[in-house]
Write a protein that holds these residues in place. Sequence first.
Motif, PDB file in Angstrom:
ATOM      1  N   ASN A  60       0.853  -1.189   0.000  1.00  0.00           N
ATOM      2  CA  ASN A  60       0.000   0.000   0.000  1.00  0.00           C
ATOM      3  C   ASN A  60       0.889   1.240   0.000  1.00  0.00           C
ATOM      4  N   HIS A  74       1.016   5.208   0.450  1.00  0.00           N
ATOM      5  CA  HIS A  74       0.299   6.347   1.029  1.00  0.00           C
ATOM      6  C   HIS A  74       0.914   7.635   0.484  1.00  0.00           C
ATOM      7  N   TYR A 102       0.033  11.540   0.573  1.00  0.00           N
ATOM      8  CA  TYR A 102      -0.799  12.630   1.100  1.00  0.00           C
ATOM      9  C   TYR A 102       0.090  13.862   1.259  1.00  0.00           C
ATOM     10  N   GLU A 126       3.814  13.546   1.873  1.00  0.00           N
ATOM     11  CA  GLU A 126       4.115  12.266   2.512  1.00  0.00           C
ATOM     12  C   GLU A 126       4.114  11.150   1.464  1.00  0.00           C
ATOM     13  N   GLN A 127       5.125  10.278   1.570  1.00  0.00           N
ATOM     14  CA  GLN A 127       5.242   9.119   0.691  1.00  0.00           C
ATOM     15  C   GLN A 127       5.676   7.938   1.550  1.00  0.00           C
ATOM     16  N   SER A 139       3.859   0.709   2.659  1.00  0.00           N
ATOM     17  CA  SER A 139       3.667  -0.259   3.742  1.00  0.00           C
ATOM     18  C   SER A 139       3.180  -1.579   3.158  1.00  0.00           C
ATOM     19  N   LYS A 171       7.247  -0.989   6.827  1.00  0.00           N
ATOM     20  CA  LYS A 171       6.962   0.208   6.044  1.00  0.00           C
ATOM     21  C   LYS A 171       8.262   0.925   5.739  1.00  0.00           C
ATOM     22  N   ASP A 189       9.342   4.883   4.806  1.00  0.00           N
ATOM     23  CA  ASP A 189       8.907   6.276   4.712  1.00  0.00           C
ATOM     24  C   ASP A 189       9.927   7.041   3.879  1.00  0.00           C
ATOM     25  N   THR A 241      -3.132  12.673  -2.700  1.00  0.00           N
ATOM     26  CA  THR A 241      -4.344  13.275  -2.124  1.00  0.00           C
ATOM     27  C   THR A 241      -3.950  14.607  -1.501  1.00  0.00           C
TER      28      THR A 241
END
Length: 330
Positions: A36, A38, A40, A43-44, A47, A88, A90, A134
Amino acid sequence: MRPPPLWLLWLLLYGLGATAPPLDSFSQLAAPQHLNLHLYNDEQILSWAPSPPTNDTRPVVYQVEYKFITGSWNKVKDVNCTDITETKCDFTGGGGLKSFTGLRLVHLRVRAKQGSLTSKWVTSSQFEHYCNVTVGPPKNISVTPGKGSLIIHFSPPFDVTTEVTFEYHVHYWEKTGTQQVSGPFEKNSIVLDDLKSFRVYCLQIETQLIVKNKSNCRPKSSFSNVSCQETTAKDYTRLQVTLILLGISLSLLVLMGACFYLFLKYQSQVKYWFQAPPNIPEQIKEYLKDPEQPILEVLDKDSSPKDDAWDSVSIISSLEKEQDRVLQTL
């Protein structure tokens, strides 16, 4: 002719210096699942679900690699996503962030390791940051009431390159009214004017990321929290209020003057209207209480003899005696 036995073939091969083929390590460790990504604002975070547990007590670690659409697989620089135990990676704030921003197509892949065992690589679908992100609401929103208006200041959700720009739409409504939309705005300062004075308005700001020269790239947008403020009076409204108060004051003065003039002109009639009504004499009240009594006795009952009584009567002198006294004196 019968084929040679297997031991003979093995002897011939290894006797000539050949090495045995390695075992298929991919079949010994399960791969991570459910990748997945993410995205936003800036943020990248990639996970995944961990590999199923085994009887092996050694820790399971994960490796993450990336590549662009026309490149080879590489380790992520400045971000520790090699041999990590957490599930995850980051990329935010690291070297990967600079590589993954913009409109470059990126692939990510993950595999698990446990000692000498290694799982297959699991590859995520390709993404473009500006197209798949997003976009959150603006930051540091402040709403100041104005004269029949609302003044809005805010900061963009995150920093972007020149390839894209932000557009903002303001959704606003009276507390008991219907919703209206104003925009798009590109500046971080917005004035909603032509609003009613002394009314409470609520609003939300929607942020949209517009990718230049790429109409099919429409990232998701989001709304800010609801903020409500009451507008103040407009200048012309204050003038109207002043004129209304002045008109009321003048009307009261004119009315008071007219009442005073009418009082002077019809003073006698006013006194007559406001004089006390005549009272019924006590004798009549007594008679009305007992009508069988003779009316004359009732009237004489409470009459005071003091009204017609005289204490004494004396004659000081008469005019004739006074004249005789004057003549004798002469």
